[in-house]
Design a protein around this motif. Structure first.
Motif, PDB file in Angstrom:
ATOM      1  N   ALA A  37       5.811  -3.995   3.556  1.00  0.00           N
ATOM      2  CA  ALA A  37       5.037  -3.065   4.380  1.00  0.00           C
ATOM      3  C   ALA A  37       5.232  -1.659   3.815  1.00  0.00           C
ATOM      4  CB  ALA A  37       5.498  -3.119   5.826  1.00  0.00           C
ATOM      5  N   PHE A  38       4.148  -0.906   3.777  1.00  0.00           N
ATOM      6  CA  PHE A  38       4.217   0.476   3.302  1.00  0.00           C
ATOM      7  C   PHE A  38       3.045   1.262   3.858  1.00  0.00           C
ATOM      8  CE2 PHE A  38       1.960  -1.936   0.069  1.00  0.00           C
ATOM      9  CZ  PHE A  38       0.866  -1.146  -0.256  1.00  0.00           C
ATOM     10  N   SER A  39       3.186   2.572   3.827  1.00  0.00           N
ATOM     11  CA  SER A  39       2.107   3.441   4.301  1.00  0.00           C
ATOM     12  C   SER A  39       2.247   4.805   3.660  1.00  0.00           C
ATOM     13  CB  SER A  39       2.151   3.575   5.822  1.00  0.00           C
ATOM     14  OG  SER A  39       3.324   4.242   6.229  1.00  0.00           O
ATOM     15  N   TRP A  93       6.449   7.240  -4.947  1.00  0.00           N
ATOM     16  CA  TRP A  93       5.224   6.672  -4.380  1.00  0.00           C
ATOM     17  C   TRP A  93       5.614   5.547  -3.429  1.00  0.00           C
ATOM     18  CZ3 TRP A  93       0.347   8.557  -5.279  1.00  0.00           C
ATOM     19  CH2 TRP A  93       0.245   9.529  -6.280  1.00  0.00           C
ATOM     20  N   ALA A  94       4.953   5.456  -2.286  1.00  0.00           N
ATOM     21  CA  ALA A  94       5.253   4.400  -1.313  1.00  0.00           C
ATOM     22  C   ALA A  94       4.641   3.074  -1.722  1.00  0.00           C
ATOM     23  CB  ALA A  94       4.729   4.797   0.068  1.00  0.00           C
ATOM     24  N   GLY A  95       3.475   3.127  -2.355  1.00  0.00           N
ATOM     25  CA  GLY A  95       2.813   1.899  -2.733  1.00  0.00           C
ATOM     26  C   GLY A  95       1.614   2.139  -3.621  1.00  0.00           C
ATOM     27  N   ILE A  96       1.080   1.031  -4.126  1.00  0.00           N
ATOM     28  CA  ILE A  96      -0.097   1.040  -4.982  1.00  0.00           C
ATOM     29  C   ILE A  96      -0.999  -0.102  -4.545  1.00  0.00           C
ATOM     30  CG2 ILE A  96      -0.972   0.867  -7.347  1.00  0.00           C
ATOM     31  CD1 ILE A  96       1.867   1.643  -8.308  1.00  0.00           C
ATOM     32  N   VAL A  97      -2.279   0.193  -4.350  1.00  0.00           N
ATOM     33  CA  VAL A  97      -3.277  -0.833  -4.058  1.00  0.00           C
ATOM     34  C   VAL A  97      -4.238  -0.840  -5.238  1.00  0.00           C
ATOM     35  CG1 VAL A  97      -5.127  -1.575  -2.522  1.00  0.00           C
ATOM     36  CG2 VAL A  97      -3.050  -0.534  -1.570  1.00  0.00           C
ATOM     37  N   VAL A  98      -4.415  -2.010  -5.851  1.00  0.00           N
ATOM     38  CA  VAL A  98      -5.245  -2.134  -7.047  1.00  0.00           C
ATOM     39  C   VAL A  98      -6.417  -3.059  -6.752  1.00  0.00           C
ATOM     40  CG1 VAL A  98      -5.296  -2.750  -9.496  1.00  0.00           C
ATOM     41  CG2 VAL A  98      -3.165  -1.905  -8.471  1.00  0.00           C
ATOM     42  N   GLY A 114       5.712  -1.176  -2.725  1.00  0.00           N
ATOM     43  CA  GLY A 114       4.691  -2.095  -2.237  1.00  0.00           C
ATOM     44  C   GLY A 114       3.499  -2.067  -3.169  1.00  0.00           C
ATOM     45  N   VAL A 115       3.037  -3.241  -3.580  1.00  0.00           N
ATOM     46  CA  VAL A 115       1.871  -3.345  -4.456  1.00  0.00           C
ATOM     47  C   VAL A 115       0.957  -4.422  -3.907  1.00  0.00           C
ATOM     48  CG1 VAL A 115       1.043  -3.885  -6.792  1.00  0.00           C
ATOM     49  CG2 VAL A 115       3.176  -2.599  -6.489  1.00  0.00           C
ATOM     50  N   ARG A 116      -0.335  -4.112  -3.885  1.00  0.00           N
ATOM     51  CA  ARG A 116      -1.360  -5.100  -3.546  1.00  0.00           C
ATOM     52  C   ARG A 116      -2.358  -5.098  -4.691  1.00  0.00           C
ATOM     53  NH1 ARG A 116       2.028  -5.199  -0.202  1.00  0.00           N
ATOM     54  NH2 ARG A 116       1.851  -5.549   2.026  1.00  0.00           N
ATOM     55  N   TRP A 149      -5.195   7.989   5.305  1.00  0.00           N
ATOM     56  CA  TRP A 149      -3.920   7.279   5.444  1.00  0.00           C
ATOM     57  C   TRP A 149      -4.127   5.784   5.272  1.00  0.00           C
ATOM     58  CZ3 TRP A 149       0.653   9.869   6.095  1.00  0.00           C
ATOM     59  CH2 TRP A 149       0.536  11.243   6.322  1.00  0.00           C
ATOM     60  N   LEU A 150      -3.206   5.146   4.553  1.00  0.00           N
ATOM     61  CA  LEU A 150      -3.252   3.705   4.354  1.00  0.00           C
ATOM     62  C   LEU A 150      -1.996   3.084   4.941  1.00  0.00           C
ATOM     63  CD1 LEU A 150      -4.490   1.696   1.405  1.00  0.00           C
ATOM     64  CD2 LEU A 150      -2.137   1.266   2.155  1.00  0.00           C
ATOM     65  N   TYR A 151      -2.187   1.938   5.591  1.00  0.00           N
ATOM     66  CA  TYR A 151      -1.093   1.170   6.182  1.00  0.00           C
ATOM     67  C   TYR A 151      -1.257  -0.274   5.724  1.00  0.00           C
ATOM     68  CZ  TYR A 151      -0.834   5.279   9.122  1.00  0.00           C
ATOM     69  OH  TYR A 151      -0.730   6.584   9.551  1.00  0.00           O
ATOM     70  N   ALA A 152      -0.186  -0.864   5.195  1.00  0.00           N
ATOM     71  CA  ALA A 152      -0.231  -2.239   4.707  1.00  0.00           C
ATOM     72  C   ALA A 152       0.984  -3.001   5.192  1.00  0.00           C
ATOM     73  CB  ALA A 152      -0.276  -2.254   3.181  1.00  0.00           C
ATOM     74  N   ASP A 153       0.762  -4.228   5.615  1.00  0.00           N
ATOM     75  CA  ASP A 153       1.861  -5.146   5.904  1.00  0.00           C
ATOM     76  C   ASP A 153       1.379  -6.557   5.602  1.00  0.00           C
ATOM     77  OD1 ASP A 153       0.483  -6.075   8.206  1.00  0.00           O
ATOM     78  OD2 ASP A 153       1.853  -5.116   9.621  1.00  0.00           O
ATOM     79  N   SER A 154       2.107  -7.559   6.049  1.00  0.00           N
ATOM     80  CA  SER A 154       1.764  -8.945   5.733  1.00  0.00           C
ATOM     81  C   SER A 154       0.437  -9.394   6.327  1.00  0.00           C
ATOM     82  CB  SER A 154       2.880  -9.881   6.216  1.00  0.00           C
ATOM     83  OG  SER A 154       4.071  -9.580   5.542  1.00  0.00           O
ATOM     84  N   ASP A 155      -0.060  -8.685   7.348  1.00  0.00           N
ATOM     85  CA  ASP A 155      -1.320  -9.062   7.986  1.00  0.00           C
ATOM     86  C   ASP A 155      -2.542  -8.398   7.375  1.00  0.00           C
ATOM     87  OD1 ASP A 155      -0.538 -10.948   9.989  1.00  0.00           O
ATOM     88  OD2 ASP A 155       0.423  -9.292  11.055  1.00  0.00           O
ATOM     89  N   GLY A 156      -2.360  -7.385   6.546  1.00  0.00           N
ATOM     90  CA  GLY A 156      -3.519  -6.760   5.934  1.00  0.00           C
ATOM     91  C   GLY A 156      -3.319  -5.295   5.634  1.00  0.00           C
TER      92      GLY A 156
END
Length: 166
Positions: A37-39, A93-98, A114-116, A149-156
């Motif tokens: 989880a990251f945001s 960086w908290a995370g990366i979404v690719v 966190g990476v997606r 703002w982006l929020y990510a966890d196991s649900d999406g």
């Protein structure tokens, strides 16, 4: 991310989802990295099968932000790998979404970030320097704007015009 749960945020903010102030990214992403989880505040970059701009961003101070990379959904090469994910972690960086592919999955999975991404691909990207920074991008019909703002966890993954309370 302290304890914001994506499902709870969606349940508590149905009107914001209806108005488009909160957008849900399509469930097309695989989870990588140690942070499940990251945001953070969003920084956008748009590239296609090349990653010079991505490399520049992760080499800069992240300040807890999330880099969202619009790679056009390409499945022909990776946009980040172990070196860039470790650079992003070291620079805060908290995370990366690719919206595209990654490589060096084992290295990324060992990294506290966190990476997606859509998938893994072994081919490295080109190094042309082409692309755009801080632009509005679209991922599966959902708009993602620089500074939101982006929020990510196991649900999406959700994107919000404003910071959501934890």
């Amino acid at each position: 991310m302290d304890s914001l749960v994506i499902t709870d945020a969606c349940d508590a903010n149905e009107q914001l989802i209806e108005s488009g102030d909160i957008r849900i990214l399509p469930p097309i992403f695989q989870m990588y990295g140690k942070r499940r989880a990251f945001s953070g505040r969003i920084v956008t970059v748009k590239v296609f099968e090349e990653n010079v701009l991505v490399r520049e961003f992760v080499a800069s101070k992240g300040h807890g932000r999330v880099l969202v990379i619009d790679g056009g959904g390409s499945m022909k090469s990776a946009l980040i790998g172990g070196i860039l994910s470790n650079s992003a972690r070291k620079n805060g960086w908290a995370g990366i979404v690719v919206y595209g592919c990654i490589r060096d999955v084992e290295d990324i999975n060992g990294c506290d970030i966190g990476v997606r991404a859509l998938a893994a691909h072994p081919k490295k990207p080109k190094k042309t320097g082409a692309g755009e920074r801080h632009v509005t991008i679209r991922i599966g019909g959902a708009e993602v704007r620089d500074g939101e703002w982006l929020y990510a966890d196991s649900d999406g993954i959700i994107v919000s015009k404003t910071e959501l309370s934890v």
